[in-house]
Design a protein around this motif. Structure first.
Motif, mmCIF file in Angstrom:
data_model
loop_
_atom_site.group_PDB
_atom_site.id
_atom_site.type_symbol
_atom_site.label_atom_id
_atom_site.label_comp_id
_atom_site.label_asym_id
_atom_site.label_seq_id
_atom_site.Cartn_x
_atom_site.Cartn_y
_atom_site.Cartn_z
ATOM 1 N N ARG A 210 -32.060 -49.971 9.643
ATOM 2 C CA ARG A 210 -30.849 -49.285 9.214
ATOM 3 C C ARG A 210 -31.262 -48.132 8.313
ATOM 4 O O ARG A 210 -32.287 -48.199 7.644
ATOM 5 C CB ARG A 210 -29.945 -50.274 8.515
ATOM 6 N N LEU A 211 -30.464 -47.088 8.310
ATOM 7 C CA LEU A 211 -30.815 -45.859 7.606
ATOM 8 C C LEU A 211 -29.856 -45.600 6.450
ATOM 9 O O LEU A 211 -28.640 -45.710 6.607
ATOM 10 C CB LEU A 211 -30.770 -44.667 8.572
ATOM 11 N N LEU A 212 -30.417 -45.241 5.292
ATOM 12 C CA LEU A 212 -29.609 -44.908 4.121
ATOM 13 C C LEU A 212 -30.128 -43.624 3.508
ATOM 14 O O LEU A 212 -31.290 -43.532 3.127
ATOM 15 C CB LEU A 212 -29.660 -46.036 3.076
ATOM 16 N N TRP A 213 -29.240 -42.646 3.424
ATOM 17 C CA TRP A 213 -29.554 -41.364 2.789
ATOM 18 C C TRP A 213 -28.937 -41.369 1.391
ATOM 19 O O TRP A 213 -27.718 -41.480 1.246
ATOM 20 C CB TRP A 213 -29.001 -40.219 3.617
ATOM 21 N N VAL A 214 -29.769 -41.297 0.358
ATOM 22 C CA VAL A 214 -29.272 -41.112 -1.010
ATOM 23 C C VAL A 214 -29.064 -39.612 -1.157
ATOM 24 O O VAL A 214 -30.000 -38.859 -1.441
ATOM 25 C CB VAL A 214 -30.250 -41.672 -2.060
ATOM 26 N N GLU A 215 -27.828 -39.190 -0.908
ATOM 27 C CA GLU A 215 -27.520 -37.765 -0.832
ATOM 28 C C GLU A 215 -27.686 -37.070 -2.175
ATOM 29 O O GLU A 215 -28.311 -36.029 -2.269
ATOM 30 C CB GLU A 215 -26.099 -37.562 -0.297
ATOM 31 N N GLN A 216 -27.122 -37.670 -3.211
ATOM 32 C CA GLN A 216 -27.253 -37.041 -4.518
ATOM 33 C C GLN A 216 -26.970 -38.024 -5.644
ATOM 34 O O GLN A 216 -26.275 -39.007 -5.457
ATOM 35 C CB GLN A 216 -26.350 -35.820 -4.648
ATOM 36 N N VAL A 217 -27.559 -37.722 -6.794
ATOM 37 C CA VAL A 217 -27.216 -38.382 -8.047
ATOM 38 C C VAL A 217 -26.749 -37.257 -8.962
ATOM 39 O O VAL A 217 -27.521 -36.347 -9.280
ATOM 40 C CB VAL A 217 -28.410 -39.135 -8.662
ATOM 41 N N VAL A 218 -25.483 -37.307 -9.328
ATOM 42 C CA VAL A 218 -24.868 -36.250 -10.127
ATOM 43 C C VAL A 218 -24.793 -36.712 -11.573
ATOM 44 O O VAL A 218 -24.427 -37.864 -11.842
ATOM 45 C CB VAL A 218 -23.451 -35.924 -9.599
ATOM 46 N N ILE A 219 -25.151 -35.819 -12.493
ATOM 47 C CA ILE A 219 -25.049 -36.110 -13.919
ATOM 48 C C ILE A 219 -24.222 -35.018 -14.594
ATOM 49 O O ILE A 219 -24.187 -33.890 -14.107
ATOM 50 C CB ILE A 219 -26.439 -36.243 -14.580
ATOM 51 N N PRO A 220 -23.565 -35.337 -15.710
ATOM 52 C CA PRO A 220 -22.785 -34.315 -16.410
ATOM 53 C C PRO A 220 -23.702 -33.312 -17.114
ATOM 54 O O PRO A 220 -24.894 -33.574 -17.327
ATOM 55 C CB PRO A 220 -21.969 -35.125 -17.427
ATOM 56 N N ASP A 221 -23.136 -32.172 -17.473
ATOM 57 C CA ASP A 221 -23.901 -31.124 -18.161
ATOM 58 C C ASP A 221 -24.599 -31.641 -19.407
ATOM 59 O O ASP A 221 -25.704 -31.212 -19.728
ATOM 60 C CB ASP A 221 -22.988 -29.954 -18.543
ATOM 61 N N SER A 222 -23.965 -32.578 -20.113
ATOM 62 C CA SER A 222 -24.555 -33.093 -21.348
ATOM 63 C C SER A 222 -25.876 -33.814 -21.109
ATOM 64 O O SER A 222 -26.726 -33.886 -21.994
ATOM 65 C CB SER A 222 -23.577 -34.038 -22.057
ATOM 66 N N LEU A 223 -26.085 -34.334 -19.901
ATOM 67 C CA LEU A 223 -27.331 -35.023 -19.564
ATOM 68 C C LEU A 223 -28.281 -34.139 -18.751
ATOM 69 O O LEU A 223 -29.435 -34.501 -18.539
ATOM 70 C CB LEU A 223 -27.041 -36.294 -18.760
ATOM 71 N N ALA A 224 -27.786 -32.989 -18.289
ATOM 72 C CA ALA A 224 -28.550 -32.157 -17.364
ATOM 73 C C ALA A 224 -29.604 -31.278 -18.042
ATOM 74 O O ALA A 224 -30.440 -30.703 -17.363
ATOM 75 C CB ALA A 224 -27.606 -31.284 -16.538
ATOM 76 N N GLY A 225 -29.583 -31.186 -19.356
ATOM 77 C CA GLY A 225 -30.591 -30.377 -20.045
ATOM 78 C C GLY A 225 -31.919 -31.103 -20.110
ATOM 79 O O GLY A 225 -32.092 -32.206 -19.595
ATOM 80 N N ASN A 226 -32.878 -30.474 -20.772
ATOM 81 C CA ASN A 226 -34.215 -31.066 -20.893
ATOM 82 C C ASN A 226 -34.272 -32.199 -21.897
ATOM 83 O O ASN A 226 -35.101 -33.089 -21.789
ATOM 84 C CB ASN A 226 -35.228 -29.996 -21.311
ATOM 85 N N GLY A 227 -33.403 -32.163 -22.914
ATOM 86 C CA GLY A 227 -33.491 -33.129 -23.999
ATOM 87 C C GLY A 227 -32.906 -34.484 -23.673
ATOM 88 O O GLY A 227 -31.893 -34.604 -22.981
ATOM 89 N N VAL A 228 -33.575 -35.534 -24.186
ATOM 90 C CA VAL A 228 -33.061 -36.891 -24.074
ATOM 91 C C VAL A 228 -31.831 -36.986 -24.982
ATOM 92 O O VAL A 228 -31.837 -36.459 -26.096
ATOM 93 C CB VAL A 228 -34.141 -37.909 -24.493
ATOM 94 N N VAL A 229 -30.775 -37.640 -24.525
ATOM 95 C CA VAL A 229 -29.511 -37.709 -25.265
ATOM 96 C C VAL A 229 -29.436 -38.997 -26.072
ATOM 97 O O VAL A 229 -29.801 -40.073 -25.589
ATOM 98 C CB VAL A 229 -28.308 -37.592 -24.302
ATOM 99 N N TYR A 230 -28.938 -38.856 -27.295
ATOM 100 C CA TYR A 230 -28.784 -39.984 -28.207
ATOM 101 C C TYR A 230 -27.406 -39.891 -28.854
ATOM 102 O O TYR A 230 -27.024 -38.847 -29.381
ATOM 103 C CB TYR A 230 -29.886 -39.935 -29.279
#
Length: 188
Positions: A45-65
């Motif tokens: 059986r075939l499964l395509w993980v098309e995308q994992v979307v994250i909000p802008d607050s998590l999309a930067g380089n810095g780890v969020v705390y």
């Protein structure tokens, strides 16, 4: 005079390069693999993980705390080694591949008979009370049938620090991958 200018120039360059920028870069570790799965698509059986979307607050380089109920800080010196959405997608694909025997899971389209998984991550951060939060929802298109599930995990860090926080975030993501795999394995 030239020697004096040279010494001043070297001192300025040294001062600029030895600032207090002690940056740390983090990559999500892969969960322990149970024997690499190599197979052809025949009978699988075939499964395509098309995308994992994250909000802008998590999309930067810095780890969020999260520092309070309403305040979040994005680290300047504790950074993701590669974009977080890519790390989440790559580890999800690897985890699902190891947890779904009989399936081929990939991050690119596999053909017309594939199922498609999309994940939206709304929380992937550490918190002031020593816990990490992993939240969001996933949507699976299985043979035209849509299955949607929310997820929310809170895991307690055993130690302080960003290293431990990233390890616990990876552990929580692996747990969510296992939960997704369990649902997918029940499909007809």
């Amino acid at each position: 005079m030239k020697k004096w200018l040279f010494i001043v120039g070297v001192m300025v360059l040294t001062a600029c390069s030895s600032g207090s920028d002690n940056k740390s870069y983090y990559q999500l570790p892969l969960a322990a693999q149970t024997g690499g799965q190599t197979s052809t698509s025949q009978g699988n059986r075939l499964l395509w993980v098309e995308q994992v979307v994250i909000p802008d607050s998590l999309a930067g380089n810095g780890v969020v705390y999260q520092t309070s109920d309403v305040q979040y800080v994005i680290a300047n010196n504790n950074l993701w080694a590669s974009p977080l959405d890519q790390q989440l997608r790559n580890t999800l694909v690897a985890n699902l591949n190891s947890q779904l025997p009989g399936w081929i899971v990939a991050s690119q389209p596999l053909g017309s008979n594939q199922d498609t998984l999309n994940v939206t991550v709304t929380g992937f951060h550490g918190r002031y009370d020593g816990k990490v939060i992993i939240s969001g929802e996933w949507l699976l298109n299985h043979q035209g049938q849509l299955i949607k599930r929310p997820f929310y995990l809170e895991l307690k860090q055993q130690q302080d620090g960003y290293d431990e926080m990233v390890k616990m975030l990876a552990q929580g993501w692996a747990q969510e991958s296992a939960s997704i795999a369990k649902e997918i394995s029940r499909l007809p």
